[in-house]
Design a protein around this motif. Structure first.
Motif, mmCIF file in Angstrom:
data_model
loop_
_atom_site.group_PDB
_atom_site.id
_atom_site.type_symbol
_atom_site.label_atom_id
_atom_site.label_comp_id
_atom_site.label_asym_id
_atom_site.label_seq_id
_atom_site.Cartn_x
_atom_site.Cartn_y
_atom_site.Cartn_z
ATOM 1 N N ALA A 37 0.818 -1.220 0.000
ATOM 2 C CA ALA A 37 0.000 0.000 0.000
ATOM 3 C C ALA A 37 0.852 1.270 0.000
ATOM 4 C CB ALA A 37 -0.946 -0.009 1.199
ATOM 5 N N THR A 39 1.943 4.644 -1.499
ATOM 6 C CA THR A 39 1.322 5.655 -2.359
ATOM 7 C C THR A 39 2.343 6.192 -3.363
ATOM 8 O OG1 THR A 39 1.916 7.542 -0.983
ATOM 9 C CG2 THR A 39 -0.135 6.353 -0.406
ATOM 10 N N GLU A 41 3.424 9.046 -3.508
ATOM 11 C CA GLU A 41 4.301 9.949 -2.761
ATOM 12 C C GLU A 41 5.329 9.195 -1.918
ATOM 13 O OE1 GLU A 41 0.827 11.423 -4.200
ATOM 14 O OE2 GLU A 41 0.763 10.158 -2.424
ATOM 15 N N THR A 43 4.572 7.180 0.782
ATOM 16 C CA THR A 43 4.103 6.866 2.127
ATOM 17 C C THR A 43 3.288 5.571 2.092
ATOM 18 O OG1 THR A 43 2.078 8.155 1.853
ATOM 19 C CG2 THR A 43 4.006 9.313 2.753
ATOM 20 N N HIS A 45 -0.150 3.863 2.758
ATOM 21 C CA HIS A 45 -1.569 4.157 2.972
ATOM 22 C C HIS A 45 -2.116 3.251 4.068
ATOM 23 C CE1 HIS A 45 -5.701 5.229 1.927
ATOM 24 N NE2 HIS A 45 -5.970 3.949 2.143
ATOM 25 N N GLN A 53 -5.273 -1.039 3.936
ATOM 26 C CA GLN A 53 -4.158 -1.390 3.056
ATOM 27 C C GLN A 53 -4.595 -2.363 1.967
ATOM 28 O OE1 GLN A 53 -0.395 -2.436 4.861
ATOM 29 N NE2 GLN A 53 -0.533 -0.741 6.338
ATOM 30 N N TYR A 56 -6.795 -0.578 -0.603
ATOM 31 C CA TYR A 56 -5.966 0.288 -1.442
ATOM 32 C C TYR A 56 -5.246 -0.539 -2.515
ATOM 33 C CZ TYR A 56 -2.401 3.706 -2.745
ATOM 34 O OH TYR A 56 -1.577 4.556 -3.449
ATOM 35 N N LYS A 60 -5.890 -0.433 -6.525
ATOM 36 C CA LYS A 60 -4.772 -0.122 -7.418
ATOM 37 C C LYS A 60 -4.605 -1.194 -8.486
ATOM 38 C CE LYS A 60 0.214 0.752 -7.223
ATOM 39 N NZ LYS A 60 1.338 1.024 -6.331
#
Length: 135
Positions: A37, A39, A41, A43, A45, A53, A56, A60
């Motif tokens: 999980a 992201t 960026e 991090t 999630h 998680q 997510y 995805k």
């Protein structure tokens, strides 16, 4: 027998660093790399939340598969690793939101650790394009 092969990039920077494809498609088969999980960026999630998680990750992966012409109904195998097997029902809840109707083969596997301590879940899949489900 030869199959054409296509590598599908999932957007993670580590794919280029390590040299792997998020999804490798060979003929009718789509092999989805283990995914956590993380992201875009960088991090994690849903830290501490196995359901968040897993949800997510499924969002995805199913989105990426469908964007590349592979339906979630064509997923035939799912492997789920978790660092906390006491949270399997939370992970199962997220899994069932996507796959209850088609019921691919699935394994839930307990592991000591994933790449980062805050990661609880990692998921990989195998799909077969053109595979139809007969309930």
């Amino acid at each position: 027998m030869e199959f054409p092969r296509e590598n599908i990039h999932g957007g993670a920077k580590f794919e280029d660093v390590a040299g792997y494809a998020r999804i490798a498609v060979a003929g009718p088969f789509a092999f989805v790399s283990g995914t956590t999980a993380v992201t875009p960026e960088g991090t994690v999630h849903g830290e501490g939340d196995a359901y968040a998680q897993a949800k997510y990750i499924f969002d995805k992966l199913v989105t990426l598969l469908e964007k590349n012409g592979i339906k979630k109904e064509e997923v035939v195998k799912v492997n789920i690793w978790t660092t906390d097997v006491s949270k399997n029902m939370d992970i199962t809840k997220a899994y069932s939101e996507y796959f209850m109707a088609t019921r691919p083969a699935c394994s839930w596997i307990g592991v000591a650790a994933l790449n980062r301590p805050s990661q609880i879940v990692e998921i990989e899949m195998i799909a077969m394009k053109g595979c139809t489900f007969k309930g």
